[in-house]
Scaffold this motif. Structure first.
Motif, PDB file in Angstrom:
ATOM      1  N   MET A   1      52.106 -56.006  -9.257  1.00 14.01           N
ATOM      2  CA  MET A   1      52.873 -55.282 -10.254  1.00 14.01           C
ATOM      3  C   MET A   1      52.070 -55.165 -11.554  1.00 14.01           C
ATOM      4  SD  MET A   1      55.734 -53.806 -10.448  1.00 14.01           S
ATOM      5  CE  MET A   1      57.432 -53.843 -10.816  1.00 14.01           C
ATOM      6  N   LYS A   3      48.844 -55.218 -11.854  1.00 10.93           N
ATOM      7  CA  LYS A   3      47.734 -54.280 -11.633  1.00 10.93           C
ATOM      8  C   LYS A   3      48.220 -52.842 -11.753  1.00 10.93           C
ATOM      9  CE  LYS A   3      44.884 -57.126  -8.625  1.00 10.93           C
ATOM     10  NZ  LYS A   3      44.247 -57.230  -7.303  1.00 10.93           N
ATOM     11  N   PHE A   4      49.434 -52.586 -11.267  1.00 13.76           N
ATOM     12  CA  PHE A   4      50.002 -51.242 -11.331  1.00 13.76           C
ATOM     13  C   PHE A   4      50.140 -50.782 -12.779  1.00 13.76           C
ATOM     14  CE2 PHE A   4      53.922 -48.663 -11.676  1.00 13.76           C
ATOM     15  CZ  PHE A   4      53.484 -47.549 -10.977  1.00 13.76           C
ATOM     16  N   PHE A   5      50.722 -51.628 -13.633  1.00 15.36           N
ATOM     17  CA  PHE A   5      50.900 -51.266 -15.034  1.00 15.36           C
ATOM     18  C   PHE A   5      49.562 -51.180 -15.757  1.00 15.36           C
ATOM     19  CE2 PHE A   5      55.279 -53.040 -14.378  1.00 15.36           C
ATOM     20  CZ  PHE A   5      55.921 -51.833 -14.565  1.00 15.36           C
ATOM     21  N   ARG A   6      48.630 -52.052 -15.405  1.00  9.68           N
ATOM     22  CA  ARG A   6      47.314 -52.021 -16.034  1.00  9.68           C
ATOM     23  C   ARG A   6      46.606 -50.713 -15.701  1.00  9.68           C
ATOM     24  NH1 ARG A   6      44.308 -56.824 -14.207  1.00  9.68           N
ATOM     25  NH2 ARG A   6      45.675 -57.895 -15.665  1.00  9.68           N
ATOM     26  N   LYS A   7      46.760 -50.268 -14.466  1.00 12.62           N
ATOM     27  CA  LYS A   7      46.135 -49.016 -14.052  1.00 12.62           C
ATOM     28  C   LYS A   7      46.730 -47.827 -14.804  1.00 12.62           C
ATOM     29  CE  LYS A   7      44.698 -46.718  -9.820  1.00 12.62           C
ATOM     30  NZ  LYS A   7      44.804 -46.704  -8.361  1.00 12.62           N
ATOM     31  N   ILE A   8      48.048 -47.801 -14.956  1.00 12.22           N
ATOM     32  CA  ILE A   8      48.703 -46.726 -15.713  1.00 12.22           C
ATOM     33  C   ILE A   8      48.202 -46.718 -17.149  1.00 12.22           C
ATOM     34  CG2 ILE A   8      50.910 -45.965 -16.683  1.00 12.22           C
ATOM     35  CD1 ILE A   8      52.246 -46.910 -14.128  1.00 12.22           C
ATOM     36  N   ASN A  11      44.582 -45.447 -17.370  1.00 12.51           N
ATOM     37  CA  ASN A  11      44.504 -44.010 -17.137  1.00 12.51           C
ATOM     38  C   ASN A  11      44.948 -43.226 -18.354  1.00 12.51           C
ATOM     39  OD1 ASN A  11      43.490 -44.226 -14.568  1.00 12.51           O
ATOM     40  ND2 ASN A  11      45.483 -44.088 -13.563  1.00 12.51           N
ATOM     41  N   TYR A  24      54.907 -45.444 -23.670  1.00 18.18           N
ATOM     42  CA  TYR A  24      54.886 -46.400 -22.560  1.00 18.18           C
ATOM     43  C   TYR A  24      54.899 -47.838 -23.086  1.00 18.18           C
ATOM     44  CZ  TYR A  24      52.738 -49.372 -19.033  1.00 18.18           C
ATOM     45  OH  TYR A  24      52.453 -50.401 -18.203  1.00 18.18           O
ATOM     46  N   GLU A  28      57.712 -50.719 -22.530  1.00 14.68           N
ATOM     47  CA  GLU A  28      57.402 -52.018 -21.922  1.00 14.68           C
ATOM     48  C   GLU A  28      57.870 -53.159 -22.832  1.00 14.68           C
ATOM     49  OE1 GLU A  28      53.530 -54.203 -19.920  1.00 14.68           O
ATOM     50  OE2 GLU A  28      53.395 -52.113 -20.560  1.00 14.68           O
TER      51      GLU A  28
END
Length: 63
Positions: A1, A3-8, A11, A24, A28
């Protein structure tokens, strides 16, 4: 999870969408604050329940 937010987040910053990134980030932060407030209210509720239970035990012993 995470990693998902870090990727967003990465980007958005790489594409130069700082306004969208700030929205964003605020979202958060709000989620974290809401989670903390819920945890505090559950803790307070539990403490009040324990106090009521001990009061009932004391009243039963007095009877």
């Amino acid at each position: 999870m995470i990693k998902f937010f870090r990727k967003i987040r990465q980007n958005m910053l790489n594409e130069g969408k700082t306004g969208k990134y700030f929205k964003y980030a605020i979202g958060e932060i709000m989620l974290v604050v809401i989670g903390i407030l819920i945890a505090l209210s559950i803790n307070t509720w539990n403490e009040n329940r324990k106090i009521r239970q001990s009061e009932q035990e004391i009243l039963q012993n007095l009877k």
